[in-house]
Write a protein that holds these residues in place. Structure first.
Motif, PDB file in Angstrom:
ATOM      1  N   SER A 108       0.837  -1.216   0.000  1.00 57.99           N
ATOM      2  CA  SER A 108       0.000   0.000   0.000  1.00 57.99           C
ATOM      3  C   SER A 108       0.868   1.261   0.000  1.00 57.99           C
ATOM      4  O   SER A 108       0.469   2.285  -0.565  1.00 57.99           O
ATOM      5  N   GLN A 163      -7.279   0.714  -0.835  1.00 57.11           N
ATOM      6  CA  GLN A 163      -7.871  -0.359  -0.051  1.00 57.11           C
ATOM      7  C   GLN A 163      -9.175   0.092   0.631  1.00 57.11           C
ATOM      8  O   GLN A 163     -10.116  -0.670   0.716  1.00 57.11           O
ATOM      9  N   ASP A 201      -5.381  -1.592  -5.221  1.00 59.33           N
ATOM     10  CA  ASP A 201      -4.892  -2.159  -3.960  1.00 59.33           C
ATOM     11  C   ASP A 201      -5.991  -2.980  -3.290  1.00 59.33           C
ATOM     12  O   ASP A 201      -6.966  -2.423  -2.784  1.00 59.33           O
ATOM     13  N   GLU A 202      -5.805  -4.273  -3.285  1.00 60.11           N
ATOM     14  CA  GLU A 202      -6.742  -5.206  -2.635  1.00 60.11           C
ATOM     15  C   GLU A 202      -8.200  -4.958  -3.010  1.00 60.11           C
ATOM     16  O   GLU A 202      -9.085  -4.949  -2.153  1.00 60.11           O
TER      17      GLU A 202
HETATM   18 MG    MG Z   1      -1.946  -2.879   2.086  1.00 57.58          MG
END
Ligand code: MG
Ligand code: ADP
Length: 249
Positions: free
Chosen positions: A41, A85, A171-172
């Motif tokens: 991240s 995220q 991100d994710e």
């Molecule tokens: Mg992360």
């Protein structure tokens, strides 16, 4: 093409990224996997130009220019897209208004691409939303306000389609999604790659989204470094072995 070169970055005086090199060509899909706290991240925040992250060395070159020298707005205008995220909620600003604003900022220098009215933009957005299987009712609501996890992520994919980025990092995006949402998000990403030639990096902990996305390359990040490059077989291998091999070092 996006080229990350010898990137070192720190947060609060502590070095988190310890020399990252990565090249993503147009239309390529890359995955970054790695244990919690390895700096994935942080890489997204550095690319976005978040002020808490200090770049100590290196460059991030997009279309021959170092994006690290640009303001966050300029990065977006040049076609960099980042999906975080934890998407922010902005009650009171509708999805349609927000996306029109983002779209017009991205195409600031291209009058032909901008929309004269919210109404014109809404028509265009409805079409894109239908292509990406995003419910029309979401477009009128406050940005992410009361959205389910799946709805937030679908909205990010819609935002990406509207911005037509040359490079995107997600991100994710798959965390907390049910299987139908993972499939829908993957289909959306693949459509965008095909239509705009976007180069993609997805950060993920799970093999499942990669099964649908079929990345060209998989990279493993541990303690701020990319320790291995491979294909999708690497993700399968990790599912069995975990990160023990690198954690013990
Ligand atoms: Mg992360
Ligand atoms: P990952 O996404 O791979 O799980 P992160 O990049 O979120 O890892 O975090 C890497 C390390 O950097 C962690 O130790 C985390 O606590 C630290 N870190 C990241 N952002 C900040 C911040 N804003 N302030 C302090 N520490 C941070």
């Amino acid at each position: 093409m996006l080229s990350i070169q010898k990137l070192r970055a720190s947060v609060e005086g502590q070095e988190i990224l310890k020399g990252i090199d990565l090249e993503v060509l147009p239309g390529e899909v890359h995955a970054i996997m790695g244990p919690n706290g390895s700096g994935k991240s942080t890489l997204a925040h550095v690319l976005a130009g978040h002020p808490s992250y200090e770049v100590r060395e290196g460059a991030v070159v997009l279309d021959k220019k170092n994006v690290l020298d640009m303001s966050p707005d300029e990065r977006a205008q040049r076609g960099l897209f980042l999906a975080f995220q934890y998407p922010v909620e902005v009650p009171g600003v509708s999805v349609t208004k927000f996306l029109k604003h983002a779209h017009d900022a991205r195409f600031k220098d291209d009058e032909k691409r901008r929309f004269a009215s919210v109404l014109d933009f809404r028509k265009y957005l409805q079409k894109v939303a239908a292509e990406l299987e995003v419910k029309e009712s979401l477009l009128k609501r406050g940005l992410n306000e009361g959205f389910s996890g799946g709805e937030k992520k679908r909205l990010e994919i819609l935002q990406m389609a509207v911005l037509e980025p040359s490079f995107a990092l997600l991100d994710e995006t798959d965390s907390g999604l049910d299987i139908d949402a993972i499939k829908a998000v993957s289909r959306g990403v693949k459509k965008i790659v095909k239509k705009f030639g976007t180069g993609i990096v997805v950060i993920t902990h799970y093999q499942r989204i990669l099964k649908y996305l079929k990345p060209d390359f998989v990279h493993i990040m541990v303690k701020g470094k990319i320790v291995r490059h491979g294909g999708i077989e690497l993700a399968r291998e990790l599912e069995k072995t975990g990160y023990k091999e690198w954690q013990d070092q």
